[in-house]
Scaffold this active site. Sequence first.
Site, mmCIF file in Angstrom:
data_model
loop_
_atom_site.group_PDB
_atom_site.id
_atom_site.type_symbol
_atom_site.label_atom_id
_atom_site.label_comp_id
_atom_site.label_asym_id
_atom_site.label_seq_id
_atom_site.Cartn_x
_atom_site.Cartn_y
_atom_site.Cartn_z
ATOM 1 N N LYS A 85 -10.234 10.023 -45.157
ATOM 2 C CA LYS A 85 -11.549 9.768 -44.601
ATOM 3 C C LYS A 85 -12.109 8.714 -45.007
ATOM 4 O O LYS A 85 -11.766 7.944 -46.145
ATOM 5 C CB LYS A 85 -11.925 11.010 -45.664
ATOM 6 C CG LYS A 85 -13.741 11.189 -45.405
ATOM 7 C CD LYS A 85 -14.017 12.459 -46.383
ATOM 8 C CE LYS A 85 -15.565 12.735 -46.039
ATOM 9 N NZ LYS A 85 -16.183 13.900 -46.965
ATOM 10 N N SER A 165 -18.325 17.426 -44.745
ATOM 11 C CA SER A 165 -18.508 16.191 -44.226
ATOM 12 C C SER A 165 -17.071 15.572 -43.933
ATOM 13 O O SER A 165 -17.315 14.703 -43.117
ATOM 14 C CB SER A 165 -19.122 15.256 -45.422
ATOM 15 O OG SER A 165 -18.408 15.118 -46.505
ATOM 16 N N SER A 189 -17.450 20.282 -48.153
ATOM 17 C CA SER A 189 -17.032 19.209 -47.453
ATOM 18 C C SER A 189 -15.516 19.078 -47.062
ATOM 19 O O SER A 189 -15.212 18.509 -45.973
ATOM 20 C CB SER A 189 -17.446 17.940 -47.902
ATOM 21 O OG SER A 189 -18.855 17.796 -47.926
#
Length: 427
Positions: A85, A165, A189
């Site tokens: 990420k 996210s 997330s």
Amino acid sequence: YNKLKPLISEQDIPTLQKHITEGSLTYETLTLWYLYRIVKFENDKDKTLNTIIALNKDAVKIAIEKDRTKSKSDHPIFGMPILLKDNINTAGMKTTAGAVALKDNQTDDAFIVKQLKKKGAIILGKANLSEWAYFLCSGCPVGYSAIGGQTLNPYGRRIFETGGSSSGSGTSMAANYAVAAVGTETSGSILSPSSQNSVVGLKPTIGLLSRDGIIPISSTLDTPGPMTRSVIDNAIFLSALSGADPNDPANKGKDAEKVYWGNLDKNFLKGLRLGANKSFIERDSLYRHSIEVLQQAGAEIIEFDPAEIRLDGFRTLLNIDMKYDLPSYIDSHAGSLVKVKNVADVVSFNQQDTNLYVPYGQSLFEGIIADTTTKEELELIKKELYKNGQLFFDIPMKEYRLDAVLSINNRNAGFAAVALYPAMTVP
């Protein structure tokens, strides 16, 4: 590409390593296959998922070296191409959190990235995310960032949400873009994008994995975690990310070398007591079906009504933690070309071109600036949230002697977050 597809697509780490040991694959061909697949889809406007922000230009060279030294490997993550990420610091690549203000953020490796490299993993690239880990704008689409655009769900582009996210980490696993991906979670997330993309996502107990070198929301609640296509891969990847980091007070002294994948046979669930939320049973057919599957595998299901518990002050906790944690990250880890120093600086920077930088606004960042809660008041809020989060799970677990509580997607993520408890989602 097509010849190799049966050997690679949807295969777990033990199977891939077996193919390499037998000579039908190499780490180089494995890496090239994923790179080809990423380019094949991400460069096609009708098929792109906007999942990848950047690729590692040295990935193939590293894979060739892994083929040369594979006899020295002692961890199953060795030679496996991994996506990170894009809020996780990575040497040789920018770490942006999807934000234009950090587009030139050149850093050293985060602690977990050092652990992955030490155990032989190949960093393939950086995955898109909800900008600033979905703590920038209120009510905006999940999976959008100014750097990476709108992440799309491979099961239905522009039909199904990606979750966030860790949106690109979830879509990349569903799309077979890498062996595994790292997500991060403050509250939901990892769980949400894993569930939305039908992959396995683990939000570990807070402190099990180091947060050092990861762009923060909350030093109280943040954690990285593994996102994979199978449970065994998740267990292997969790081990690869582990390590005792003296720079993270929550992590210091944690067991660094656990083998989490040793007892994942089909009899693993026998005798486990699992709590099922009665309201979920009544309203959700997939939840009911999953319970039946678990019962058939030997688990005992105990139905319960969850306690009515509030999480007052949750937003305040995030606001004040980020008000202090972001400047700390920038001072300690950000590259010299990063000019913003705090949340107020980011808001001011974005006002230069709101259409391009923050098309959905930045109301959450503005809320951080406006929040006048003191550190002393915050400590009281944290204690109350921690107590209530633990009660939500501990009441049924103690009353019914449960091993775990069964939820849906990220429905109870907030309670797990403030309790600092682990949570895992499987398809």
